[in-house]
Design a protein around this motif. Structure first.
Motif, short mmCIF file in Angstrom:
data_model
loop_
_atom_site.label_atom_id
_atom_site.label_comp_id
_atom_site.label_asym_id
_atom_site.label_seq_id
_atom_site.Cartn_x
_atom_site.Cartn_y
_atom_site.Cartn_z
N GLU A 138 48.20 49.11 52.43
CA GLU A 138 49.54 48.10 52.95
C GLU A 138 49.63 48.95 54.11
OE1 GLU A 138 52.30 49.37 49.70
OE2 GLU A 138 50.91 47.90 48.27
N HIS A 139 49.44 49.47 55.02
CA HIS A 139 50.02 49.86 56.42
C HIS A 139 49.69 48.87 57.51
CE1 HIS A 139 50.55 53.08 59.84
NE2 HIS A 139 49.79 52.95 60.10
N ARG A 140 48.34 49.09 56.85
CA ARG A 140 47.75 47.75 58.61
C ARG A 140 47.86 46.50 57.64
NH1 ARG A 140 41.77 49.09 59.65
NH2 ARG A 140 41.65 49.64 57.63
N GLU A 141 48.11 46.81 57.04
CA GLU A 141 48.66 45.41 55.95
C GLU A 141 47.03 44.11 55.86
OE1 GLU A 141 51.76 43.33 57.44
OE2 GLU A 141 52.95 43.42 57.07
N ILE A 142 46.58 45.20 55.60
CA ILE A 142 44.48 44.04 54.87
C ILE A 142 44.39 43.91 53.27
CG2 ILE A 142 42.70 44.08 55.57
CD1 ILE A 142 42.97 45.36 58.30
N ILE A 143 44.33 43.10 53.16
CA ILE A 143 43.17 43.00 51.64
C ILE A 143 42.21 42.96 51.76
CG2 ILE A 143 43.67 41.57 49.91
CD1 ILE A 143 46.44 40.90 50.36
N THR A 144 41.24 43.35 50.52
CA THR A 144 39.84 43.19 51.15
C THR A 144 39.43 42.61 49.47
OG1 THR A 144 39.78 45.02 52.73
CG2 THR A 144 37.65 44.81 51.29
N MET A 145 38.74 42.31 49.53
CA MET A 145 37.56 41.50 48.27
C MET A 145 36.03 41.90 48.74
SD MET A 145 40.56 37.82 47.77
CE MET A 145 40.53 37.79 49.68
N GLN A 146 36.23 42.44 47.53
CA GLN A 146 33.84 42.25 47.35
C GLN A 146 33.77 41.86 46.07
OE1 GLN A 146 34.03 46.64 48.52
NE2 GLN A 146 32.90 46.62 50.25
N SER A 147 33.04 41.11 45.65
CA SER A 147 32.00 40.74 45.07
C SER A 147 30.14 41.18 45.31
CB SER A 147 32.38 39.30 44.23
OG SER A 147 31.75 38.78 43.67
N THR A 148 29.93 41.17 43.92
CA THR A 148 28.73 40.46 43.71
C THR A 148 27.80 39.33 44.39
OG1 THR A 148 27.91 40.92 42.14
CG2 THR A 148 28.09 43.09 42.91
N SER A 149 28.41 38.52 44.61
CA SER A 149 28.92 36.52 43.86
C SER A 149 28.62 36.32 45.65
CB SER A 149 30.07 36.50 42.84
OG SER A 149 29.16 34.73 43.44
N PRO A 150 27.66 35.90 46.18
CA PRO A 150 27.90 35.73 47.28
C PRO A 150 27.99 34.45 47.35
CG PRO A 150 24.83 34.90 45.79
CD PRO A 150 25.97 35.64 45.04
N ASN A 151 28.41 33.46 46.22
CA ASN A 151 29.25 32.21 46.77
C ASN A 151 30.51 32.48 47.12
OD1 ASN A 151 27.11 30.97 46.08
ND2 ASN A 151 26.95 31.19 43.78
N LEU A 152 31.14 34.39 46.90
CA LEU A 152 32.57 34.77 47.32
C LEU A 152 33.48 33.71 48.16
CD1 LEU A 152 35.07 36.14 46.24
CD2 LEU A 152 34.01 37.78 47.55
N HIS A 153 34.16 33.10 48.06
CA HIS A 153 34.62 32.50 49.65
C HIS A 153 36.04 32.48 49.11
CE1 HIS A 153 33.20 28.92 47.80
NE2 HIS A 153 34.45 28.04 48.69
N LEU A 154 37.38 31.80 50.33
CA LEU A 154 38.73 31.72 49.88
C LEU A 154 38.62 29.47 50.05
CD1 LEU A 154 40.14 34.24 52.00
CD2 LEU A 154 39.91 34.39 49.81
#
Length: 270
Positions: A138-154
């Protein structure tokens, strides 16, 4: 939290060229690879043979029509020329070089070929959220998402309240016609399990791909178009043949996406 497994069993096709995958073991059985290449050169493969099972498709038409109107399937196939049908898994070509197998609880038993309802559920499952670990700075206003799926994207969505959505790949079993050939587009692990169990026919989404990108075979991790359109392309069933593959342990990969929130205030242009 993700499973702490550090490596995965990797099964890679050995009869064609190798890419620069840095996690492949440097020690491969050269004689085995040479024998696999020789076998491929000698086999008589009709690359133009259709994988569509017309009679089985006709018998399953009512169930396929019910799937075709699903909004999630229509969103997934938006912009593509597609239909539904029953295909023969043994006739599908493969553009993936390797498959990864994680240690996990035992998979549900594979249904028999005559269990049409169970096979439909394999091809057209209900969409289940993929395990994604989300952390917020919240301090740097960054959201990090992690997954073992190589297909993860936005993906950009149509919802104004949530214009960006997390996406981890299509849940549907997909094949594609490209250059008068039939390829497995999505569902390699399902095809592997089914063929291992002796199931050779499965309902599928059939995409008539106009480009290599629509086929989904763009990237160094896939076989080149020259190999896929050659007289001796790889088959999905080759993954099941120990004489056609090399196996080794490689690291379990974790994919990371980061979103940084930034606000700007500027005069509105006239």
């Amino acid at each position: 939290m993700f499973h702490s497994q550090s490596t995965v069993r990797t099964v890679e096709l050995a009869a064609w060229d190798f890419d620069n995958y840095k996690y492949r073991t440097p020690i491969l059985d050269a004689d085995k690879c040479a024998e696999a290449r020789e076998f491929v050169l000698q086999r008589n493969l009709d690359t133009s043979a259709s994988a569509l099972r017309e009679e089985e498709t006709r018998l399953l038409q009512e169930e396929l029509n019910q799937q075709k109107i699903r909004p999630d399937l229509q969103r997934e196939m938006c912009g593509l020329d597609w239909s539904l049908g029953v295909v023969d898994l043994r006739r599908l070509l493969a553009f993936q070089r390797r498959l990864y197998f994680r240690s996990s609880p035992a998979s549900p038993p594979v249904p028999v070929q005559q269990d049409r309802k169970a096979l439909m559920a394999i091809s057209f499952p209900c969409v289940r959220p993929q395990p994604v670990e989300v952390t917020r700075d919240e301090h740097r206003e960054i959201i990090t998402m992690q997954s073992t799926s190589p297909n993860l994207h936005l993906r950009v969505s149509d919802a104004s309240a949530a214009p960006v959505a997390v996406y981890a790949g299509s849940p549907f079993f997909e094949v594609a016609q490209y250059a008068h050939r039939w390829f497995l587009r999505d569902g390699y692990h399902r095809a592997y399990d089914l063929l291992t169990a002796g199931i050779v026919q499965l309902p599928a989404v059939i995409v008539r791909a106009r480009t290599l990108a629509e086929l989904g075979a763009v990237g160094a991790q896939f076989f080149s178009e020259s190999i896929l359109l050659s007289g001796h392309p790889p088959l999905v069933s080759d993954f099941l043949n120990p004489k056609m593959t090399v196996q080794y342990e490689s690291p379990c990969i974790l994919k990371t996406l980061r979103i940084t929130m930034e606000e700007t205030i500027v005069p509105q242009p006239f």
